[in-house]
Design an enzyme around this catalytic site. Structure first.
Site, PDB file in Angstrom:
ATOM      1  N   THR A  17       0.816  -1.217   0.000  1.00  0.00           N
ATOM      2  CA  THR A  17       0.000   0.000   0.000  1.00  0.00           C
ATOM      3  C   THR A  17       0.851   1.268   0.000  1.00  0.00           C
ATOM      4  O   THR A  17       0.327   2.372  -0.122  1.00  0.00           O
ATOM      5  CB  THR A  17      -0.968   0.019   1.207  1.00  0.00           C
ATOM      6  OG1 THR A  17      -0.201  -0.179   2.397  1.00  0.00           O
ATOM      7  CG2 THR A  17      -1.999  -1.083   1.100  1.00  0.00           C
ATOM      8  N   LYS A  43      -3.851  -3.161   7.601  1.00  0.00           N
ATOM      9  CA  LYS A  43      -4.748  -3.008   6.446  1.00  0.00           C
ATOM     10  C   LYS A  43      -5.302  -4.345   5.977  1.00  0.00           C
ATOM     11  O   LYS A  43      -5.821  -4.452   4.858  1.00  0.00           O
ATOM     12  CB  LYS A  43      -4.030  -2.274   5.311  1.00  0.00           C
ATOM     13  CG  LYS A  43      -3.647  -0.853   5.716  1.00  0.00           C
ATOM     14  CD  LYS A  43      -3.382   0.063   4.555  1.00  0.00           C
ATOM     15  CE  LYS A  43      -3.178   1.494   5.070  1.00  0.00           C
ATOM     16  NZ  LYS A  43      -2.658   2.397   4.078  1.00  0.00           N
ATOM     17  N   THR A 101      14.268  -2.730  -0.737  1.00  0.00           N
ATOM     18  CA  THR A 101      14.577  -1.561   0.096  1.00  0.00           C
ATOM     19  C   THR A 101      16.055  -1.174   0.077  1.00  0.00           C
ATOM     20  O   THR A 101      16.925  -2.007   0.308  1.00  0.00           O
ATOM     21  CB  THR A 101      14.179  -1.858   1.556  1.00  0.00           C
ATOM     22  OG1 THR A 101      12.854  -2.362   1.561  1.00  0.00           O
ATOM     23  CG2 THR A 101      14.292  -0.621   2.424  1.00  0.00           C
ATOM     24  N   GLU A 102      16.319   0.116  -0.150  1.00  0.00           N
ATOM     25  CA  GLU A 102      17.674   0.652  -0.064  1.00  0.00           C
ATOM     26  C   GLU A 102      17.817   1.407   1.246  1.00  0.00           C
ATOM     27  O   GLU A 102      16.878   2.095   1.657  1.00  0.00           O
ATOM     28  CB  GLU A 102      17.949   1.615  -1.233  1.00  0.00           C
ATOM     29  CG  GLU A 102      19.308   2.284  -1.121  1.00  0.00           C
ATOM     30  CD  GLU A 102      19.739   3.059  -2.357  1.00  0.00           C
ATOM     31  OE1 GLU A 102      18.923   3.245  -3.264  1.00  0.00           O
ATOM     32  OE2 GLU A 102      20.917   3.475  -2.385  1.00  0.00           O
ATOM     33  N   TYR A 170      20.035  -3.569 -16.369  1.00  0.00           N
ATOM     34  CA  TYR A 170      19.138  -3.195 -17.476  1.00  0.00           C
ATOM     35  C   TYR A 170      19.948  -2.985 -18.747  1.00  0.00           C
ATOM     36  O   TYR A 170      19.546  -3.376 -19.842  1.00  0.00           O
ATOM     37  CB  TYR A 170      18.347  -1.914 -17.165  1.00  0.00           C
ATOM     38  CG  TYR A 170      17.696  -1.868 -15.794  1.00  0.00           C
ATOM     39  CD1 TYR A 170      17.408  -3.036 -15.082  1.00  0.00           C
ATOM     40  CD2 TYR A 170      17.350  -0.646 -15.205  1.00  0.00           C
ATOM     41  CE1 TYR A 170      16.826  -2.990 -13.826  1.00  0.00           C
ATOM     42  CE2 TYR A 170      16.757  -0.593 -13.952  1.00  0.00           C
ATOM     43  CZ  TYR A 170      16.512  -1.761 -13.258  1.00  0.00           C
ATOM     44  OH  TYR A 170      15.947  -1.700 -12.017  1.00  0.00           O
ATOM     45  N   GLU A 220      31.087  -4.699  -8.992  1.00  0.00           N
ATOM     46  CA  GLU A 220      31.576  -3.354  -8.758  1.00  0.00           C
ATOM     47  C   GLU A 220      32.578  -3.386  -7.624  1.00  0.00           C
ATOM     48  O   GLU A 220      32.740  -4.422  -6.962  1.00  0.00           O
ATOM     49  CB  GLU A 220      30.421  -2.379  -8.484  1.00  0.00           C
ATOM     50  CG  GLU A 220      29.570  -2.727  -7.281  1.00  0.00           C
ATOM     51  CD  GLU A 220      28.265  -1.924  -7.220  1.00  0.00           C
ATOM     52  OE1 GLU A 220      27.702  -1.609  -8.283  1.00  0.00           O
ATOM     53  OE2 GLU A 220      27.825  -1.624  -6.099  1.00  0.00           O
ATOM     54  N   HIS A 258      26.268   3.165  -3.892  1.00  0.00           N
ATOM     55  CA  HIS A 258      25.894   1.950  -3.160  1.00  0.00           C
ATOM     56  C   HIS A 258      26.696   1.855  -1.867  1.00  0.00           C
ATOM     57  O   HIS A 258      27.899   2.123  -1.872  1.00  0.00           O
ATOM     58  CB  HIS A 258      26.197   0.697  -3.997  1.00  0.00           C
ATOM     59  CG  HIS A 258      25.242   0.511  -5.141  1.00  0.00           C
ATOM     60  ND1 HIS A 258      25.596  -0.181  -6.269  1.00  0.00           N
ATOM     61  CD2 HIS A 258      23.968   0.909  -5.318  1.00  0.00           C
ATOM     62  CE1 HIS A 258      24.561  -0.190  -7.110  1.00  0.00           C
ATOM     63  NE2 HIS A 258      23.567   0.464  -6.556  1.00  0.00           N
TER      64      HIS A 258
END
Lengths: 299, 401
Positions: A17, A43, A101-102, A170, A220, A258
């Site tokens: 939500t 909810k 989540t970051e 991507y 990385e 990051h």
């Protein structure tokens, strides 16, 4: 076949939500993913509706699993509450928890990792774009999309992609698809220093998946997960792997966006990772523009 | 986030760790009072330490010629002289770059007689996701050198996060360092406290170098933290308002502070090609590809996954305030993000800032045709790149021209 998820995977969305969770639950439904439940504490009993698809919302993951037989979860819960949400998914014996989540504190993730010892649940992320197993339909429709990746750039096929970075995933997928080459599954393992699943874990799954014929591994700076995967590939690899490491120009001691992308104490440099790739026979893409071509030349 | 040495010592002290008696001072008068207190307590030496976030302070030089950002004073007068030469002055060290840092605060502390130096640190071991305590008998030197040449001199002890540090682990480390008697008992308490500081403050790193066995004015042996460095997990600062209050904006780049107001992740570098990118991985590799084709990136800039027009406009202003910038490279892979929104943002920002520098744009992804049409219709001189490599070559050529 594919790894981790199939078009039949029954997905629940924790934090459905919230604006972020809702938006991506909608995009997953649009993609044809089986979104069967939502969880937002307080909810329970409400319905999340999108284009005629009615998704029941529950107060707890346990209840959602009992009522809907969901086996995988996408976590879109804000950072202070995310570790609790991940642990709730593990407690409910989900096969897979994907934490988008970051910004989760490292110590929270250290505790989660410890609590997961002996658990059969696999955690992907946090701070990751999620997983896509493309479908058979137009623009790969009908696949399983967990997380925030753009579904339409994918194409059903035989290349596995694993990456710590969202946009670079991507980029690699887009390069493959533009060359008419499809993917079995694309996995973003996330940019945090403590994550649930490593490059090596995913590489082993791709090597064991008969439908995956080649792999793109994107790493990385920071840590040594790429080196560990390269070492294993050197000894046990059976399929072509091409790779790229981001951050060769990053100044030491600085976190590059990051939380896990940092060269500290001379450790975790791009140079060391590229060297490990070369030593393992992994095709090195000199620039991020050539990830797909580097792999395709090897196949 | 990083904090100053004196702040690190305050946190350590709160967790029961022994640090030399001393006070942070912002004025010469404060420094004089602090030094008087130290000599009155029977100490024969005081150390005056410049408080900046960069390392190499001891061997640094001030721009007015004064040598050494860390000095030992034998008297109050000497301490005052050092304070006068440090406070408000610019200190250049190997880590500050030639522009140096202005010293706003000095730490005036007792300098006890050091009998033996050690190294102690707590950090995350990324390979097993556990806290790691590292200690060595080779204190006061560069630990990376020790790790590279004499790894057997580094003691490692991992902590099970389910139960936390156990006293026996601290005893193992103290014994491994060859400590006996009072120093052994002191070290056990200190190691437990340093670990707790790491865990309870959500630190990314606590480093004590040197940790030292010293002789106190009363002739006894004690073990204390002579220097201390703490880095903190930015993601956990929301639950530590007391630590967040220690942030020193003077130690951060003004452009980076400005960028953080718009939720932009910006890091200034020394090159001439500014980058504006979405996503941390793509932003890093944009810098890499610029260098690959012979250019030098001026910055890292991640506008995030859902950048708005306002953010794009703010990002342009920030990268343009860097006088070294000679060209701009916008590299956007709009997965979900609408490329046309980005294109509109770019056009507005170019008009608003009256941009005169070459601008190369590589746009790919969602609604890219509309985005490219918006750029074309703008009448602005925008160089378009088809792929990341094509765009990188063009921006490097534009700077070389």
């Amino acid at each position: 076949m594919s790894i981790l998820v199939t078009p039949q995977t029954r997905l629940l969305v924790q934090g459905i939500t919230g604006a972020f969770g809702a938006r991506h639950a909608q995009l997953s439904i649009d993609y044809g993913t089986q979104v069967v439940a939502g969880v937002t504490p307080g909810k329970g009993g409400q319905i999340f509706e999108h284009r005629g698809v009615k998704v029941p919302i529950f107060d707890t993951v346990a209840e959602a699993v009992r009522e809907t037989k969901a086996t995988a979860s996408a976590v879109f819960v804000p950072p202070p509450f995310a570790a609790d949400a991940i642990l709730e998914g593990i407690d409910a014996h989900l096969d897979l928890v994907v934490a988008i989540t970051e910004g989760i504190p490292v110590i929270d993730m250290i505790k989660v990792k410890r609590a997961m010892q002996g658990s059969t649940t696999r955690l992907i992320g946090p701070n990751c774009p999620g997983i896509v197993t493309p479908g058979e339909g137009k623009d790969s429709h009908g696949g399983c999309r967990i997380g925030i990746a753009p579904g339409y750039i994918h194409k059903r096929g035989h290349i596995g992609v694993v990456s710590r970075s969202g946009t670079l995933t991507y980029e690699a997928v887009f390069q493959l698809t533009s060359r008419g080459v499809g993917q079995s599954t694309c996995v973003g393992i996330g940019g945090d220093p403590v994550n649930g699943t490593s490059h090596l874990d995913v590489i082993q799954m791709f090597m064991a998946d008969p439908d995956t014929h080649g792999i793109i591994m994107i790493g990385e700076i920071g840590g040594s997960a790429e080196e560990e995967a390269a070492e294993w590939i050197k000894a046990h690899g059976t399929k072509p792997v091409a790779g790229f490491i981001a951050g060769a120009t990053a100044p030491p001691g600085r976190r590059m966006g990051h939380a896990g992308a940092i060269v500290s104490g001379g450790k975790g440099t791009a140079q060391a990772k590229f060297d490990a790739f070369r030593a393992a026979g992994i095709g090195v893409s000199a620039t991020p523009s050539e990830m797909a071509d580097t792999l395709l030349k090897m196949m | 986030m990083n904090i100053h040495e004196y702040q690190a010592k305050q946190l350590l002290k709160q967790h029961g760790v022994a640090v030399p008696p001393g006070e942070p001072c912002k004025t010469v008068a404060e420094a004089q009072a602090a030094a008087e207190k130290i000599f009155a307590a029977g100490h024969t030496l005081a150390v005056i330490k410049s408080q900046i976030h960069a390392g190499g302070r001891g061997k640094g030089t001030f721009t007015h010629g004064f040598k050494g950002g860390v000095k030992l004073a034998k008297s109050v007068d000497e301490a005052v002289n050092f304070a006068e030469n440090m406070l408000g002055k610019t200190l250049v060290t190997v880590q500050t770059g030639p522009e140096g840092r202005v010293v706003q605060t000095i730490l005036v502390a007792a300098a006890e007689k050091i009998l033996k130096e050690f190294y102690l640190a707590v950090l995350l071991d990324r390979s097993n996701s556990r806290p790691l305590i590292m200690a060595s008998t080779e204190g006061g030197v560069d630990i990376e050198e020790v790790a590279a040449h004499t790894p057997e001199k580094i003691i490692k002890e991992w902590v099970d996060p389910a139960v936390g540090i156990q006293p026996f682990q601290a005893r193992k480390i103290a014994s491994g360092l060859g400590l006996k008697g009072d120093a052994f008992n002191g070290a056990v308490k200190l190691i437990m406290g340093v670990y707790k500081t790491w865990w309870e403050s959500d630190a990314s790193m606590v480093e004590i170098n040197p940790l030292a066995v010293v002789e106190t004015p009363s002739g006894k042996e004690a073990i204390i933290c002579v220097d201390a460095k703490i880095g903190l997990d930015d993601n956990a600062l929301y639950r530590h308002p007391d630590i967040l209050a220690m942030r020193d904006l003077a130690e951060e780049s003004p452009l980076e502070i400005e960028a953080s107001k718009y939720a932009l992740n910006y890091i200034k570098l020394d090159g001439s090609i500014a980058c504006l990118v979405n996503g941390a991985g793509l932003a890093m590799s944009t810098m890499d590809i610029i260098q690959h084709f012979g250019g030098l990136p001026a910055n890292f800039l991640d506008v995030g996954g859902g950048a708005s027009k306002d953010q794009v406009s703010a990002a342009f202003k920030i990268i343009l305030s860097d006088p070294n910038v000679k060209a701009i490279f916008v590299n956007i892979f709009g997965g979900i993000m609408d490329c046309n929104v980005i294109a509109t943002g770019i056009v507005e920002a170019v008009r608003e800032t009256g941009l005169k520098l070459p601008l190369v744009v590589r746009l790919e992804g969602n609604n890219v045709a509309a985005g490219k049409a918006t750029l074309d219709a703008s009448g602005l001189t925008i160089i378009s790149g088809d792929t990341m490599a094509d765009a990188a070559k063009k921006v490097v050529a534009a700077v070389a021209a």
